[in-house]
Structure formats: C-alpha cells, structure tokens
Design a protein around this motif. Sequence first.
Motif, PDB file in Angstrom:
ATOM      1  N   VAL A   3       0.854  -1.186   0.000  1.00  0.00           N
ATOM      2  CA  VAL A   3       0.000   0.000   0.000  1.00  0.00           C
ATOM      3  C   VAL A   3       0.890   1.237   0.000  1.00  0.00           C
ATOM      4  O   VAL A   3       0.668   2.170  -0.752  1.00  0.00           O
ATOM      5  CB  VAL A   3      -0.919  -0.005   1.246  1.00  0.00           C
ATOM      6  CG1 VAL A   3      -1.623   1.321   1.412  1.00  0.00           C
ATOM      7  CG2 VAL A   3      -1.923  -1.145   1.148  1.00  0.00           C
ATOM      8  N   CYS A   4       1.891   1.201   0.839  1.00  0.00           N
ATOM      9  CA  CYS A   4       2.785   2.356   0.995  1.00  0.00           C
ATOM     10  C   CYS A   4       4.218   1.928   0.713  1.00  0.00           C
ATOM     11  O   CYS A   4       4.805   1.158   1.482  1.00  0.00           O
ATOM     12  CB  CYS A   4       2.660   2.918   2.411  1.00  0.00           C
ATOM     13  SG  CYS A   4       3.768   4.304   2.717  1.00  0.00           S
ATOM     14  N   LEU A   5       4.740   2.429  -0.371  1.00  0.00           N
ATOM     15  CA  LEU A   5       6.121   2.088  -0.725  1.00  0.00           C
ATOM     16  C   LEU A   5       7.115   2.878   0.106  1.00  0.00           C
ATOM     17  O   LEU A   5       8.211   2.406   0.389  1.00  0.00           O
ATOM     18  CB  LEU A   5       6.362   2.344  -2.215  1.00  0.00           C
ATOM     19  CG  LEU A   5       5.582   1.428  -3.154  1.00  0.00           C
ATOM     20  CD1 LEU A   5       5.827   1.830  -4.601  1.00  0.00           C
ATOM     21  CD2 LEU A   5       5.953  -0.030  -2.932  1.00  0.00           C
ATOM     22  N   CYS A   6       6.742   4.065   0.515  1.00  0.00           N
ATOM     23  CA  CYS A   6       7.666   4.887   1.309  1.00  0.00           C
ATOM     24  C   CYS A   6       7.965   4.242   2.658  1.00  0.00           C
ATOM     25  O   CYS A   6       9.089   4.309   3.144  1.00  0.00           O
ATOM     26  CB  CYS A   6       7.093   6.277   1.524  1.00  0.00           C
ATOM     27  SG  CYS A   6       6.970   7.256   0.012  1.00  0.00           S
ATOM     28  N   HIS A   7       6.935   3.624   3.256  1.00  0.00           N
ATOM     29  CA  HIS A   7       7.111   3.033   4.584  1.00  0.00           C
ATOM     30  C   HIS A   7       7.040   1.505   4.546  1.00  0.00           C
ATOM     31  O   HIS A   7       7.245   0.860   5.572  1.00  0.00           O
ATOM     32  CB  HIS A   7       6.068   3.588   5.553  1.00  0.00           C
ATOM     33  CG  HIS A   7       6.201   5.058   5.766  1.00  0.00           C
ATOM     34  ND1 HIS A   7       7.288   5.641   6.387  1.00  0.00           N
ATOM     35  CD2 HIS A   7       5.416   6.091   5.384  1.00  0.00           C
ATOM     36  CE1 HIS A   7       7.141   6.945   6.402  1.00  0.00           C
ATOM     37  NE2 HIS A   7       6.012   7.253   5.801  1.00  0.00           N
ATOM     38  N   GLY A   8       6.710   0.938   3.410  1.00  0.00           N
ATOM     39  CA  GLY A   8       6.781  -0.512   3.244  1.00  0.00           C
ATOM     40  C   GLY A   8       5.714  -1.302   3.964  1.00  0.00           C
ATOM     41  O   GLY A   8       5.987  -2.409   4.429  1.00  0.00           O
ATOM     42  N   ALA A  36       4.068   8.977   9.173  1.00  0.00           N
ATOM     43  CA  ALA A  36       3.140   9.914   8.554  1.00  0.00           C
ATOM     44  C   ALA A  36       3.351   9.816   7.052  1.00  0.00           C
ATOM     45  O   ALA A  36       4.432   9.414   6.606  1.00  0.00           O
ATOM     46  CB  ALA A  36       3.411  11.334   9.033  1.00  0.00           C
ATOM     47  N   PRO A  37       2.334  10.131   6.265  1.00  0.00           N
ATOM     48  CA  PRO A  37       2.525  10.062   4.818  1.00  0.00           C
ATOM     49  C   PRO A  37       3.724  10.906   4.384  1.00  0.00           C
ATOM     50  O   PRO A  37       3.914  12.011   4.873  1.00  0.00           O
ATOM     51  CB  PRO A  37       1.224  10.642   4.254  1.00  0.00           C
ATOM     52  CG  PRO A  37       0.225  10.468   5.337  1.00  0.00           C
ATOM     53  CD  PRO A  37       0.984  10.571   6.619  1.00  0.00           C
ATOM     54  N   ARG A  38       4.501  10.344   3.480  1.00  0.00           N
ATOM     55  CA  ARG A  38       5.669  11.068   2.969  1.00  0.00           C
ATOM     56  C   ARG A  38       5.307  11.666   1.603  1.00  0.00           C
ATOM     57  O   ARG A  38       5.140  12.862   1.481  1.00  0.00           O
ATOM     58  CB  ARG A  38       6.862  10.127   2.863  1.00  0.00           C
ATOM     59  CG  ARG A  38       8.162  10.833   2.632  1.00  0.00           C
ATOM     60  CD  ARG A  38       9.342   9.894   2.661  1.00  0.00           C
ATOM     61  NE  ARG A  38       9.499   9.269   3.978  1.00  0.00           N
ATOM     62  CZ  ARG A  38      10.217   8.176   4.188  1.00  0.00           C
ATOM     63  NH1 ARG A  38      10.849   7.581   3.201  1.00  0.00           N
ATOM     64  NH2 ARG A  38      10.321   7.673   5.390  1.00  0.00           N
ATOM     65  N   CYS A  39       5.155  10.809   0.598  1.00  0.00           N
ATOM     66  CA  CYS A  39       4.802  11.330  -0.729  1.00  0.00           C
ATOM     67  C   CYS A  39       3.286  11.506  -0.867  1.00  0.00           C
ATOM     68  O   CYS A  39       2.818  12.276  -1.682  1.00  0.00           O
ATOM     69  CB  CYS A  39       5.323  10.413  -1.828  1.00  0.00           C
ATOM     70  SG  CYS A  39       4.393   8.876  -1.998  1.00  0.00           S
ATOM     71  N   GLY A  40       2.521  10.739  -0.086  1.00  0.00           N
ATOM     72  CA  GLY A  40       1.065  10.878  -0.078  1.00  0.00           C
ATOM     73  C   GLY A  40       0.325  10.013  -1.086  1.00  0.00           C
ATOM     74  O   GLY A  40      -0.905  10.012  -1.104  1.00  0.00           O
ATOM     75  N   LYS A  41       1.042   9.260  -1.914  1.00  0.00           N
ATOM     76  CA  LYS A  41       0.356   8.458  -2.933  1.00  0.00           C
ATOM     77  C   LYS A  41      -0.512   7.358  -2.338  1.00  0.00           C
ATOM     78  O   LYS A  41      -1.468   6.919  -2.956  1.00  0.00           O
ATOM     79  CB  LYS A  41       1.380   7.836  -3.895  1.00  0.00           C
ATOM     80  CG  LYS A  41       1.969   8.836  -4.837  1.00  0.00           C
ATOM     81  CD  LYS A  41       2.846   8.168  -5.862  1.00  0.00           C
ATOM     82  CE  LYS A  41       3.344   9.204  -6.849  1.00  0.00           C
ATOM     83  NZ  LYS A  41       4.197   8.609  -7.862  1.00  0.00           N
ATOM     84  N   CYS A  42      -0.190   6.907  -1.154  1.00  0.00           N
ATOM     85  CA  CYS A  42      -0.947   5.828  -0.529  1.00  0.00           C
ATOM     86  C   CYS A  42      -2.184   6.323   0.214  1.00  0.00           C
ATOM     87  O   CYS A  42      -3.048   5.522   0.573  1.00  0.00           O
ATOM     88  CB  CYS A  42      -0.051   5.076   0.445  1.00  0.00           C
ATOM     89  SG  CYS A  42       0.684   6.158   1.695  1.00  0.00           S
ATOM     90  N   VAL A  43      -2.285   7.605   0.461  1.00  0.00           N
ATOM     91  CA  VAL A  43      -3.368   8.133   1.302  1.00  0.00           C
ATOM     92  C   VAL A  43      -4.755   7.778   0.760  1.00  0.00           C
ATOM     93  O   VAL A  43      -5.610   7.319   1.524  1.00  0.00           O
ATOM     94  CB  VAL A  43      -3.208   9.648   1.527  1.00  0.00           C
ATOM     95  CG1 VAL A  43      -4.427  10.231   2.225  1.00  0.00           C
ATOM     96  CG2 VAL A  43      -1.952   9.921   2.346  1.00  0.00           C
TER      97      VAL A  43
HETATM   98  S1  FES Z   1       3.630   5.641  -0.693  1.00  0.00           S
HETATM   99 FE1  FES Z   1       2.956   6.052   1.321  1.00  0.00          FE
HETATM  100  S2  FES Z   1       3.841   7.960   1.797  1.00  0.00           S
HETATM  101 FE2  FES Z   1       4.652   7.468  -0.140  1.00  0.00          FE
END
Ligand code: FES
Length: 63
Positions: A3-8, A36-43
């Motif tokens: 779901v979230c690549l930034c946080h895995g 917390a969301p970093r890039c926000g794509k998963c939000v």
């Molecule tokens: S993919 Fe979740 S914050 Fe970037």
Amino acid sequence: MYVCLCHGFTDRQVKCALEAGAGGSTAAVYRHFECAPRCGKCVPLVRDMVRAARTDEEPPVRR
Ligand code: FES
C-alpha cells in the motif's frame, strides 16, 4: 500488495491494523505504523480501506 512504498506496509498489514482498532481514521492507521505520509500516494487507498472497514465492504481496486 504494498500500500505504501515509502514506509513498506502492505494491505494485509493495514487490514490487521484496522482489525486491531486503528480504524478510526486514516491518520490513525499511519499512527499505528508510527509514521506519517511522505509522498502521499498511498493516502487515497488507506482512506478507502478505512471507509471499507467501517462499512464492511471490500475496498475498490485502484490502479
Ligand atoms: S507511498 Fe505512502 S507515503 Fe509514499
């Protein structure tokens, strides 16, 4: 599926978090993972999963 690549974290982990009581809000899911969301794509997907958990529906598939 991630779901979230930034946080895995994955959809399975989000579902477990929601079942464990992190379903109050989208922000609560991120707090559960201590991030917390970093890039926000998963939000949007996390938001859909929170909504689906509240209504016992399957979240829509995003591509
Ligand atoms: S993919 Fe979740 S914050 Fe970037």
